[in-house]
Design a protein around this motif. Structure first.
Motif, PDB file in Angstrom:
ATOM      1  N   UNK A   1       0.830  -1.210   0.000  1.00  0.00           N
ATOM      2  CA  UNK A   1       0.000   0.000   0.000  1.00  0.00           C
ATOM      3  C   UNK A   1       0.861   1.255   0.000  1.00  0.00           C
ATOM      4  N   UNK A   2       1.912   1.248   0.798  1.00  0.00           N
ATOM      5  CA  UNK A   2       2.789   2.410   0.870  1.00  0.00           C
ATOM      6  C   UNK A   2       3.458   2.652  -0.471  1.00  0.00           C
ATOM      7  N   UNK A   3       3.913   1.577  -1.109  1.00  0.00           N
ATOM      8  CA  UNK A   3       4.531   1.710  -2.433  1.00  0.00           C
ATOM      9  C   UNK A   3       3.568   2.299  -3.447  1.00  0.00           C
ATOM     10  N   UNK A   4       2.334   1.843  -3.431  1.00  0.00           N
ATOM     11  CA  UNK A   4       1.329   2.370  -4.356  1.00  0.00           C
ATOM     12  C   UNK A   4       1.059   3.848  -4.081  1.00  0.00           C
ATOM     13  N   UNK A   5       0.991   4.224  -2.809  1.00  0.00           N
ATOM     14  CA  UNK A   5       0.754   5.626  -2.464  1.00  0.00           C
ATOM     15  C   UNK A   5       1.909   6.506  -2.930  1.00  0.00           C
ATOM     16  N   UNK A   6       3.137   6.048  -2.731  1.00  0.00           N
ATOM     17  CA  UNK A   6       4.303   6.822  -3.165  1.00  0.00           C
ATOM     18  C   UNK A   6       4.297   6.959  -4.687  1.00  0.00           C
TER      19      UNK A   6
ATOM     20  N   UNK B   1       1.668   6.874  -6.693  1.00  0.00           N
ATOM     21  CA  UNK B   1       0.603   7.805  -7.063  1.00  0.00           C
ATOM     22  C   UNK B   1       1.008   9.248  -6.786  1.00  0.00           C
ATOM     23  N   UNK B   2       1.689   9.468  -5.671  1.00  0.00           N
ATOM     24  CA  UNK B   2       2.156  10.827  -5.358  1.00  0.00           C
ATOM     25  C   UNK B   2       3.185  11.288  -6.386  1.00  0.00           C
ATOM     26  N   UNK B   3       4.075  10.389  -6.791  1.00  0.00           N
ATOM     27  CA  UNK B   3       5.084  10.749  -7.790  1.00  0.00           C
ATOM     28  C   UNK B   3       4.421  11.075  -9.124  1.00  0.00           C
ATOM     29  N   UNK B   4       3.432  10.283  -9.532  1.00  0.00           N
ATOM     30  CA  UNK B   4       2.707  10.575 -10.773  1.00  0.00           C
ATOM     31  C   UNK B   4       2.003  11.926 -10.670  1.00  0.00           C
ATOM     32  N   UNK B   5       1.422  12.189  -9.516  1.00  0.00           N
ATOM     33  CA  UNK B   5       0.759  13.480  -9.322  1.00  0.00           C
ATOM     34  C   UNK B   5       1.745  14.639  -9.406  1.00  0.00           C
ATOM     35  N   UNK B   6       2.918  14.463  -8.824  1.00  0.00           N
ATOM     36  CA  UNK B   6       3.937  15.517  -8.885  1.00  0.00           C
ATOM     37  C   UNK B   6       4.417  15.728 -10.314  1.00  0.00           C
ATOM     38  N   UNK B   7       4.591  14.638 -11.052  1.00  0.00           N
ATOM     39  CA  UNK B   7       5.020  14.755 -12.451  1.00  0.00           C
ATOM     40  C   UNK B   7       3.954  15.479 -13.272  1.00  0.00           C
ATOM     41  N   UNK B   8       2.693  15.082 -13.079  1.00  0.00           N
ATOM     42  CA  UNK B   8       1.603  15.756 -13.801  1.00  0.00           C
ATOM     43  C   UNK B   8       1.554  17.232 -13.441  1.00  0.00           C
ATOM     44  N   UNK B   9       1.763  17.559 -12.175  1.00  0.00           N
ATOM     45  CA  UNK B   9       1.759  18.957 -11.756  1.00  0.00           C
ATOM     46  C   UNK B   9       2.878  19.749 -12.424  1.00  0.00           C
ATOM     47  N   UNK B  10       4.055  19.143 -12.507  1.00  0.00           N
ATOM     48  CA  UNK B  10       5.182  19.819 -13.164  1.00  0.00           C
ATOM     49  C   UNK B  10       4.903  19.990 -14.656  1.00  0.00           C
ATOM     50  N   UNK B  11       4.334  18.971 -15.277  1.00  0.00           N
ATOM     51  CA  UNK B  11       4.006  19.085 -16.704  1.00  0.00           C
ATOM     52  C   UNK B  11       3.009  20.207 -16.930  1.00  0.00           C
ATOM     53  N   UNK B  12       2.013  20.303 -16.047  1.00  0.00           N
ATOM     54  CA  UNK B  12       1.017  21.368 -16.180  1.00  0.00           C
ATOM     55  C   UNK B  12       1.674  22.728 -16.004  1.00  0.00           C
ATOM     56  N   UNK B  13       2.562  22.819 -15.013  1.00  0.00           N
ATOM     57  CA  UNK B  13       3.236  24.085 -14.750  1.00  0.00           C
ATOM     58  C   UNK B  13       4.093  24.500 -15.939  1.00  0.00           C
ATOM     59  N   UNK B  14       4.782  23.536 -16.540  1.00  0.00           N
ATOM     60  CA  UNK B  14       5.666  23.831 -17.670  1.00  0.00           C
ATOM     61  C   UNK B  14       4.916  23.877 -18.993  1.00  0.00           C
ATOM     62  N   UNK B  15       3.668  23.464 -18.985  1.00  0.00           N
ATOM     63  CA  UNK B  15       2.867  23.500 -20.203  1.00  0.00           C
ATOM     64  C   UNK B  15       3.189  22.375 -21.167  1.00  0.00           C
ATOM     65  N   UNK B  16       3.674  21.274 -20.661  1.00  0.00           N
ATOM     66  CA  UNK B  16       4.009  20.163 -21.558  1.00  0.00           C
ATOM     67  C   UNK B  16       3.151  18.934 -21.283  1.00  0.00           C
ATOM     68  N   UNK B  17       2.012  19.124 -20.696  1.00  0.00           N
ATOM     69  CA  UNK B  17       1.142  17.999 -20.369  1.00  0.00           C
ATOM     70  C   UNK B  17       0.483  17.505 -21.639  1.00  0.00           C
TER      71      UNK B  17
END
Length: 96
Positions: free
Chosen positions: A63-68, A70-86
């Motif tokens: 469960x902890x691995x899955x949560x980490x 998911x958090x990493x994917x969320x952070x990557x998506x957030x960075x892509x959105x911020x940089x406009x490369x999503x």
């Protein structure tokens, strides 16, 4: 007086003394067997408890691995959105 009679407690024959000694020995053997059986039972219980703990730990780590992840994917998506490369946004903007 014979040596066997002198070693026996007063008022007991050597046969009575041997009988009491044998009875006491059997009592000790039964007690030792009982103690050994209890120890084996406790070891079996401990082994089962350790297995349950191992399974719970594995589930927790999963469960902890899955949560980490998911958090990493969320952070990557957030960075892509911020940089406009999503890629998802580009595809949805292209369709408009």
């Amino acid at each position: 007086m014979s040596s066997a009679q002198s070693n026996a407690p007063s008022g007991q024959s050597p046969a009575q003394s041997r009988g009491q000694a044998q009875a006491k020995t059997e009592e000790w053997v039964q007690s030792a067997q009982h103690t050994a059986n209890r120890a084996c039972d406790k070891m079996a219980d401990s082994k089962e408890e350790a297995q349950r703990g191992k399974e719970q730990s594995a589930g927790f780590l999963q469960q902890t691995g899955e949560q980490v992840m998911n958090m990493a994917h969320g952070a990557i998506d957030g960075m892509k959105n911020t940089l406009g490369v999503n890629n998802n946004e580009k595809n949805s903007n292209d369709k408009k």
